[in-house]
Design an enzyme around this catalytic site. Structure first.
Site, mmCIF file in Angstrom:
data_model
loop_
_atom_site.group_PDB
_atom_site.id
_atom_site.type_symbol
_atom_site.label_atom_id
_atom_site.label_comp_id
_atom_site.label_asym_id
_atom_site.label_seq_id
_atom_site.Cartn_x
_atom_site.Cartn_y
_atom_site.Cartn_z
ATOM 1 N N LEU A 1 0.820 -1.198 0.000
ATOM 2 C CA LEU A 1 0.000 0.000 0.000
ATOM 3 C C LEU A 1 0.860 1.256 0.000
ATOM 4 C CD1 LEU A 1 -2.831 1.291 0.193
ATOM 5 C CD2 LEU A 1 -2.603 1.169 2.692
ATOM 6 N N ASP A 2 0.705 2.085 -1.028
ATOM 7 C CA ASP A 2 1.437 3.348 -1.175
ATOM 8 C C ASP A 2 2.944 3.140 -1.112
ATOM 9 O OD1 ASP A 2 -0.992 4.734 -1.315
ATOM 10 O OD2 ASP A 2 -1.108 4.918 0.862
ATOM 11 N N GLY A 3 3.390 1.956 -1.540
ATOM 12 C CA GLY A 3 4.815 1.639 -1.435
ATOM 13 C C GLY A 3 5.490 1.370 -2.763
#
Length: 299
Positions: free
Chosen positions: A242-244
């Site tokens: 996630l968001d990485g």
């Protein structure tokens, strides 16, 4: 009837007719640039732009983006690809070759906020986004009246916790192989790993914080609670983390203790629009190479 000027769309299309873009990454060693340049010279190509970068010169990786013009390119590109494979094999290259005249097709996913979507539509209408927007898909009907005057198909596919799998199946059915990239323009849904696999390194998301700070939901509230003095936005490729995913572009703006959460959101919307538009433009112009969880951006 509108006539194109010397600097208008018609002239640009003519200039792009015989132009190709090559992206290369490979282990660094002497002779790479010479070999590629010699190959293109022998083909009769004219290199009009070349940018390169070496990551860790001591046994690291080499990256290069080359634009070149070649007469009768459309008729010669398949043979060029076949012939270049010999050079690529010698240097263990990961490479791609695309035609500038073949605009990439994108699908935009959006929820209820319109600022990121509008920025892309404005850039597209002005001719500043060198792509075709094939469709807009939303989990809400709110943006339909905004999108349809642009002549772009709009698909409303509702998503709930119970229907998420079915909604993604429908999205895949609609998008299929019709697009080269997907842009999440404040699409407030987490995309599943199975969906991501279909479009690896081709889904661009705008996250409303300066990653890796404040991942996940309500980042402006998180930032306000921490009393930050700088807020930002990040465009990145979507991965299972996630968001990485690999970061493409970021920008920031100063804020103060006087700014509440709504102020941060208002300021942040401006940053988000600019950052996402840049990232999408660089992607469709073949300016990005993904290496591990980083990007090399020839902007």
């Amino acid at each position: 009837m509108v006539l194109a000027s010397n600097n208008g769309p018609l002239r640009k299309d003519i200039e792009m007719k015989n132009r190709a873009r090559m992206l290369i990454s490979c282990p660094d060693q002497p002779g790479i640039v010479a070999a590629v340049s010699q190959f293109l010279f022998e083909y009769g190509a004219n290199i009009v732009q070349s940018d390169q970068y070496t990551m860790d010169p001591e046994g690291g990786m080499f990256f290069i983006r080359i634009e070149f013009d070649l007469e009768e390119l459309a008729n010669r590109v398949e043979q060029l690809r076949a012939d270049f494979s010999g050079v690529a094999d010698k240097f263990k290259m990961d490479w791609s070759l695309s035609l500038a005249s073949q605009k990439k097709r994108i699908a935009i996913f959006v929820s209820k906020e319109d600022h990121a979507l509008l920025e892309l539509l404005w850039h597209w209408r002005a001719g500043d986004l060198n792509a075709d927007i094939a469709m807009v898909i939303s989990n809400h009907p709110d943006m339909q009246s905004l999108v349809e005057p642009f002549g772009i198909p709009y698909y409303h596919i509702p998503v709930t916790a119970d229907t998420k799998a079915e909604a993604e199946r429908r999205q895949l059915e609609v998008v299929g192989d019709k697009v080269d990239a997907i842009v999440l323009a404040r699409y407030m849904q987490i995309v599943s790993p199975s969906f991501i696999k279909h479009y690896a390194n081709r889904i661009i998301n705008i996250h409303h914080s300066f990653l890796p700070a404040f991942v996940g939901g309500k980042p402006y509230a998180q930032a306000h609670n921490r009393g930050v003095k700088i807020i930002g936005a990040t465009a990145h490729y979507v991965t299972e983390e996630l968001d990485g995913g690999p970061i493409i572009e970021q920008d920031v703006q100063r804020v103060s203790h006087r700014d509440n959460v709504e102020d941060l959101k208002r300021i942040g919307r401006h940053i988000e629009r600019i950052v996402l538009a840049r990232a999408v433009a660089w992607h469709v112009e073949d300016r990005i190479i993904v290496h591990n969880n980083k990007t090399v951006v020839f902007n």
